[in-house]
Design a protein around this motif. Structure first.
Motif, short mmCIF file in Angstrom:
data_model
loop_
_atom_site.label_atom_id
_atom_site.label_comp_id
_atom_site.label_asym_id
_atom_site.label_seq_id
_atom_site.Cartn_x
_atom_site.Cartn_y
_atom_site.Cartn_z
N SER A 159 0.82 -1.21 0.00
CA SER A 159 0.00 0.00 0.00
C SER A 159 0.86 1.26 0.00
N VAL A 163 1.48 4.97 -2.39
CA VAL A 163 1.66 6.36 -1.95
C VAL A 163 2.89 6.97 -2.62
N LEU A 209 -1.88 10.31 4.00
CA LEU A 209 -1.38 9.33 3.04
C LEU A 209 -0.70 8.16 3.74
N SER A 234 -1.55 7.10 6.61
CA SER A 234 -2.63 6.30 7.20
C SER A 234 -3.25 5.35 6.18
N TRP A 235 -3.15 5.70 4.88
CA TRP A 235 -3.62 4.78 3.82
C TRP A 235 -2.93 3.43 3.98
N SER A 236 -1.64 3.46 4.15
CA SER A 236 -0.86 2.23 4.30
C SER A 236 -1.19 1.53 5.62
N GLN A 276 -4.16 -1.68 -4.83
CA GLN A 276 -2.89 -0.97 -4.96
C GLN A 276 -2.34 -1.07 -6.38
#
Length: 357
Positions: free
Chosen positions: A107, A111, A137, A139-141, A221
């Protein structure tokens, strides 16, 4: 037939991968922080975070040495870790965290890719990478990693049916799979399982939820990366028509690095994971130590760092500078040069606009 020697061989391989990751990723972090002054600060932060995630992933792998064994319509991920004070359930949670960090790495690469893509396109979306908003961003991962770990714990927990299946319930006179191959009691194995079908030949929804869930998280992803990659390729050709040969060469160098960094996780992370998770649904009659297939997981973290340091001239020049002037270990400014012409061609303004890798 015992497969212990294969398990130990894979364990040594993951340990070697950890050593390589520590050396190369630590070098990458060091060079990024102290020697690449011209790279955008935000991108430096993203590189350091990504390298740190790879270090954590490789450390957990070396600590647990997870291994896979396929038996007919079943797959079991197990390990031989025995720590005083640690129950099998807690070790299973550690294995789930390994899977969660795996999803986080995939993930976070998205980014990194988006930052390169938006930089090249001079997109106003780059504003979300500034200041505290970069945490959105990151926090996306983190969110995808937590979901991935949760999928492993919820759908892959080794239940009584899974243990019975690995005992070869269809042939009660035979030794169970784990005893025959690894001299382990399946009642005391930590990890997770994917048993595709029940005793009546019906699909088990836990197995489907596990495999589909992990594959779907990765598909999101790679779909984003694939879309941006193709768009970037065709857009880049238009953008490079009216720039100098020097600038064009720099952009192509960055794009080459980008292509290799897309190919690397596809071959070492995505394809092996999809293969190992879908095989149980084929219900092939076999009993094989398929853990060797995912030894490639150990390769990706050091390979990604190596690609950056070999392809991107900033890193190469920084390394050369350290060998020539060891006293400048901390704080040397690195510039990009064209060796064939012997002149500096990358100014701060140029790098700010051109850096996409």
């Amino acid at each position: 037939m015992s497969s212990l020697h294969i398990y130990h061989m894979a364990s040594h391989f993951s340990t070697s991968g950890f050593v390589a990751t520590v050396i190369l990723n630590s070098t990458l972090i060091f060079l990024t922080i102290f020697h690449l002054r011209q790279i955008h600060k935000t991108y430096k932060t993203l590189i350091v975070i990504f390298a740190a995630l790879c270090l954590i992933f490789s450390f957990i792998e070396m600590l647990v040495h997870p291994f896979y064994h396929s038996y007919n319509g079943g797959l079991i991920n197990f390990n031989m870790v025995r720590w005083e004070g640690w129950s099998e359930d807690w070790i299973t949670v550690l294995v789930a965290s390994y899977s969660g960090v795996y999803v986080s790495i995939v993930s976070f690469f998205t980014v990194l890719f988006l930052f390169r893509y938006w930089t090249m396109m001079s997109s106003p979306r780059l504003e979300i990478f500034k200041g505290w908003r970069i945490l959105i961003l990151v926090s996306w991962s983190v969110i995808f990693g937590i979901i991935g770990g949760g999928v492993v714990l919820y759908f892959g927990w080794i239940d009584s049916y899974s243990r019975d299946y690995m005992r070869r319930y269809d042939d009660p006179n035979s030794r169970d799979v784990m005893l025959e191959h690894y001299d382990l009691d399946v009642n005391h194995v930590s990890g997770y399982t994917v048993i595709a079908y029940d005793q009546n030949g019906n699909l088990r929804w836990n197995a489907f939820g596990f495999s589909f869930g992990i594959i779907f998280l990765m598909e999101i992803q790679f779909a984003i990366v694939g879309y941006c990659g193709f768009h970037m390729h065709f857009k880049m050709n238009d953008m490079l028509k009216n720039v100098s040969e020097t600038h064009r060469r720099l952009q192509k160098q960055f794009f080459k690095s980008l292509v290799l960094q897309i190919t690397s996780p596809t071959l070492t992370f995505y394809i092996p994971a999809v293969a190992i998770l879908t095989v149980p649904f084929l219900n092939i009659e076999w009993s094989l130590p398929t853990g060797l297939i995912v030894c490639s997981f150990s390769i990706y973290p050091p390979i990604d760092s190596l690609i950056l340091m070999l392809i991107v001239s900033d890193y190469r020049n920084a390394i050369k500078g350290l060998f020539k002037h060891p006293s400048n270990m901390f704080g040397t400014k690195t510039t990009v040069t064209v060796a064939s012409h012997g002149v500096v061609f990358a100014t701060r303004a140029m790098v700010k606009n051109a850096w996409v890798s």
